[in-house]
Design an enzyme around this catalytic site. Structure first.
Site, PDB file in Angstrom:
ATOM      1  N   ARG A 138      24.063 -15.195   3.655  1.00  0.00           N
ATOM      2  CA  ARG A 138      23.483 -13.861   3.470  1.00  0.00           C
ATOM      3  C   ARG A 138      24.523 -12.833   3.051  1.00  0.00           C
ATOM      4  NH1 ARG A 138      20.441 -15.491   8.098  1.00  0.00           N
ATOM      5  NH2 ARG A 138      18.679 -16.602   7.219  1.00  0.00           N
TER       6      ARG A 138
ATOM      7  N   GLY B 171      21.837 -23.148  14.566  1.00  0.00           N
ATOM      8  CA  GLY B 171      21.776 -24.528  15.054  1.00  0.00           C
ATOM      9  C   GLY B 171      20.946 -24.722  16.312  1.00  0.00           C
TER      10      GLY B 171
ATOM     11  N   TRP C   5      22.996 -16.315  14.848  1.00  0.00           N
ATOM     12  CA  TRP C   5      22.969 -16.631  13.416  1.00  0.00           C
ATOM     13  C   TRP C   5      22.773 -15.457  12.488  1.00  0.00           C
ATOM     14  CZ3 TRP C   5      18.050 -15.793  11.309  1.00  0.00           C
ATOM     15  CH2 TRP C   5      16.995 -15.733  12.225  1.00  0.00           C
TER      16      TRP C   5
ATOM     17  N   ASP D  91       9.791 -19.811  19.778  1.00  0.00           N
ATOM     18  CA  ASP D  91      10.784 -19.692  18.695  1.00  0.00           C
ATOM     19  C   ASP D  91      10.975 -18.251  18.237  1.00  0.00           C
ATOM     20  OD1 ASP D  91      12.723 -20.402  16.884  1.00  0.00           O
ATOM     21  OD2 ASP D  91      11.350 -21.180  15.378  1.00  0.00           O
TER      22      ASP D  91
ATOM     23  N   TRP E 274      10.051 -11.349   3.718  1.00  0.00           N
ATOM     24  CA  TRP E 274      11.365 -11.577   4.322  1.00  0.00           C
ATOM     25  C   TRP E 274      12.405 -10.758   3.567  1.00  0.00           C
ATOM     26  CZ3 TRP E 274       7.365 -14.573   5.044  1.00  0.00           C
ATOM     27  CH2 TRP E 274       7.220 -15.189   6.287  1.00  0.00           C
TER      28      TRP E 274
END
Lengths: 274, 539
Positions: free
Chosen positions: B132, B192, B242, B303, B470
């Protein structure tokens, strides 16, 4: 941790077309269906839930990853085994290198089980009589077969390879019900094809047609004459979906049950080359 | 005071004339707001506000924006999510998976490009091998790579100054987020969690690459917080770092969000709150010690990472000036916290959610019954697995006092599976999700750019998008909010009303946060889509 990215190109193919290769025995290359026969869909379901469903959804219609319905039929089992075992570089598709060939085949059998409903049914009528009905009922005004006919509705050159008798009969009776979904377009979820919309412009002018393209600012509708209308959404007075509607008329009362069988039988012979 | 103004003017004049040569010392980043012609950090400034004082492009003329140039990588790329750094006439972009390219900001021509030698098989579980963006400090740019290395490159040539492994990619560690460069230190997190790695945040010496500290985000047996894992403390996993963090130079505190516990949906082996997953951590960058934490979603099992960029701002609440950190969480709540203490001030839903009745006085969610993943057909819960917002960055305008966030409105059926963390393996076999989801169809989902009052979370306006997006937002002093859609629209809205003022169809889904900068007296806005990096300006 959900990192989102592109819908994979292979999953974006037309689902009906993908299913076709499975159900057209003559046209389908043996290597494309090899493995599916030996796979156990029930075991595949369990393996899929454990390994794949976090991203692709438990019913393989996509989540963070793409919709996988029709993918084995479209790519061939060998290519799918390869993807399962080696992943796709540059994407979130990891390699499942310790899944056995048998386990991969089970997963593929599970994925192929979703294609079955679109191609279900048996041919009962007379295709020759059905062809005559097709010509006399005005179908060709809107549909094209091998280059001949209109272009308002979808091309039917391969419809017999893409759909089964039950699905075709359902559409002749109620064309607007259960419109097909596909995974192309936006994000990874399914979008309804041929969905009708009614748009009212600021001046009161009404445009009705099926959606052929849409983004957050523009919707493109195709009207009953086949004309495209690209409409600037912020300028519309209203825009509404018309679920259940279709530009195609119902043939429920126009055809007898026997005629319906004949027409379906004719459509099922249409398995022309891509 | 007068002296300070003079120095500031001299600094600005120097920067405008392009007399600097790729030197971005720490103090310059601290004062990033004073040189809006540059874009010096991932979030625009250390506060991650993504607000620019540039006002040349404004409500009155934004409709005239035109393409200035387009850059495309040599080979086609996938999953382009790059946010550039712009400094001293050079734009530093990343190309997936881990290439850094320097462009002449005037023309878009390539100055240099560097790619790591990556292993044949990069393990990228639960993530896309992409980058990114980079960080810049001094004469050096820094990138975290898909195989979990941190690399320092000379800003003028791309020559490698140092390259250190952060963690083992074979175990599932991978880096997609940009590093955070502060005074002499480079902070970097990893992804991860879906491979069940143990979350960590590292700091490295900017000059040498020596590791200065490591903060494990999930405790093991005997460590503080291990009692929130039950028997799972023996193998606690997840809580990865992350995305990018924010920094308060005055308080000398770094703010960094953590991801979900592992496995995502099957929580049988991890009873308890599972600290410090789905939390915001306030860290002393000199020691790597946590000063405070705030856990948004205790015992998370949908999640819903809390890796969204935290935004730092100062505002008056109940008559008192407060130092705040605000965050629109993937769990669909907008939070306002005191950034000195981590104390909860307020929190409200900013998107449809069905899993909590609300938040208690301490900000802890009051759970609705029957909203957990279940065996079989699963449970329909809002928001979906991708949350009410994912990793894309929000923005905050000190002019309007509004917080702009690209919001997802969708749910999913959550299904609990049998996945467990395997012991003693040679690395991850695949996703350690412990279940899955069934997404709702496209017509049952939509997106929206929402403007929230930053101190209350109260919605001021929304601009509806066809599908969840997004793409981060960018707020400017020109009274504009820029963002993008998943169908490929790059657009500008009126920051006060949400009215659309400009739209450019990029021809491919957009997945990068837009930025703005100034060159030769002209303001540019910048966005990517597909393979294209596109600069826009007025005619």
């Amino acid at each position: 941790m959900a990192f989102l990215a592109s819908v994979f190109a292979f999953a974006a193919g037309h689902k009906g077309a993908a299913a076709a290769q499975q159900s057209a025995p003559a046209a389908s290359a043996p290597s494309k269906s090899a493995g599916a026969a030996s796979g156990d869909p029930a075991r595949g379901k369990s393996l899929f839930e454990q390994n794949c469903s976090s991203c692709h959804g438990v019913d393989a219609t996509g989540g963070e990853g793409p919709d996988l319905h029709g993918v084995p039929a479209s790519l061939g089992d060998e290519a799918v085994v390869n993807i399962i075992k080696h992943g796709i570089r540059g994407t979130a598709m990891p390699m499942f290198f310790d899944l056995s060939d048998k386990e991969a085949a089970d997963i593929i059998a599970f994925l192929r089980s979703f294609d079955a409903s679109a191609t279900a049914g048996t041919v009962k009528g007379d295709p020759k009589a059905g062809k005559a009905l097709y010509e006399s009922s005005g179908c060709s005004a809107c549909h094209m077969i091998e280059g001949q006919g209109g272009s308002v509705g979808p091309e039917l050159t391969r419809i017999g390879a893409m759909r089964g008798p039950t699905s075709l009969e359902d559409r002749l009776i109620d064309p607007g019900a259960n419109l097909p979904q596909n995974g192309t377009g936006f994000y990874s979820s399914k979008w309804t094809e041929y969905l009708m919309f009614r748009a009212v412009e600021k001046n009161g002018h009404v445009i009705e047609g099926m959606r052929v393209g849409e983004d957050s600012f523009v919707i493109v509708l195709k009207d009953g004459s086949g004309k495209f209308h690209a409409l600037w959404r912020p300028d519309l007075r209203s825009l509404a979906q018309e679920p259940g509607k279709s530009l195609m008329p119902s043939f429920k009362s126009a055809l007898s049950p026997a005629q319906m069988d004949d027409l379906v039988a004719y459509l099922m012979t249409l398995k022309g080359a891509q | 005071m007068r002296m300070r103004q003079w120095i500031l003017a001299a600094l600005l004049a120097g920067a405008c004339a392009g007399s600097r040569a790729q030197d971005v010392p720490y103090q310059r980043i601290v004062r990033a707001d004073r040189e809006p012609q540059s874009w010096l950090t991932y979030g625009g400034n250390y506060q991650s506000q993504r607000f620019s004082r540039l006002a040349q492009v404004n409500r009155g003329n934004v409709a005239q924006l035109r393409v200035a140039w387009i850059y495309q990588p040599v080979r086609p790329v996938a999953n382009l999510e790059s946010v550039p750094i712009v400094a001293d006439g050079v734009m530093y972009i990343t190309e997936p998976p881990s290439t850094v390219t320097a462009l002449d900001v005037r023309t878009g021509l390539r100055l240099w490009s560097w790619s790591p030698v990556l292993p044949k098989h990069i393990v990228s579980i639960g993530l896309y091998a992409t980058s990114r963006g980079v960080a810049i400090l001094g004469h050096t740019v820094y990138i975290g790579t898909a195989d979990a290395h941190l690399v320092a490159l000379d800003a003028k040539t791309g020559a490698v100054r140092w390259n250190v492994p952060v963690a083992d990619n074979k175990m599932g560690y991978a880096i997609t987020g940009p590093p955070l460069a502060i005074n002499g230190k480079i902070l970097i997190g990893t992804g991860g969690s879906e491979a069940a790695v143990r979350g960590l945040l590292d700091a490295y010496d900017a000059k040498t690459g020596r590791r200065l500290w490591r903060l494990w985000t999930v405790p093991r047996v005997g460590e503080s917080g291990a009692d929130t894992w039950g028997p799972g403390a023996a193998q606690s996993a997840g809580g990865t770092t992350w995305n990018n963090g924010s920094y308060d130079p005055e308080l000398n505190l770094v703010y960094w969000g953590t991801g979900n516990p592992a496995p995502d949906f099957n929580d049988d082996d991890r009873p308890g709150d599972n600290l410090y997953t789905c939390s915001l951590l306030a860290i002393d960058p000199d020691t790597g010690k946590m000063k405070w934490y705030f856990q948004f979603s205790p015992h998370e099992n949908h999640d819903w990472d809390s890796a969204e960029p935290p935004v730092l701002l100062d505002a008056v609440i109940a008559g008192k000036p407060r130092k705040l950190v605000v965050l629109a969480n993937r769990n669909a709540f907008y939070y306002v916290l005191d950034r000195l203490t981590g104390k909860f001030i307020t929190g409200v839903p900013f998107a449809r959610e069905t899993w909590a009745k609300g938040l208690d006085a301490n900000g802890r969610p009051i759970l609705e019954p029957n909203q957990q993943p279940t065996l079989g057909a699963g449970t329909l819960v809002y928001p979906s697995i991708t949350g009410a917002v994912d990793w894309s960055s929000p923005s905050y305008s000190p002019i309007t006092g509004l917080f702009y966030v690209s919001t997802h409105e969708t749910g999913a059926y959550y299904i609990k599976g049998t996945g467990k963390i395997e012991q003693g393996g040679q690395g991850p076999r695949g996703i350690v999700g412990g279940g899955g989801i069934r997404a709702l169809a496209g017509e049952q989902s939509y997106g929206a750019i929402r403007a929230l009052e930053a101190t209350t979370g109260k919605r001021k306006w929304q601009f509806r998008l066809l599908s969840p997006a997004w793409v981060g937002t960018l707020a400017t002093a020109g009274g504009l909010v820029f963002s993008g859609s998943d169908e490929g629209n790059f657009f500008a809205l009126d920051a006060e009303t949400g009215k659309p003022l400009w739209n450019f169809y990029m021809g491919h889904e957009i997945r990068s946060n837009p930025i703005t900068y100034e060159l030769d007296g002209k303001q540019y806005v910048f966005e990517t889509a597909g393979n294209a990096y596109v600069a826009f300006t007025l005619p």
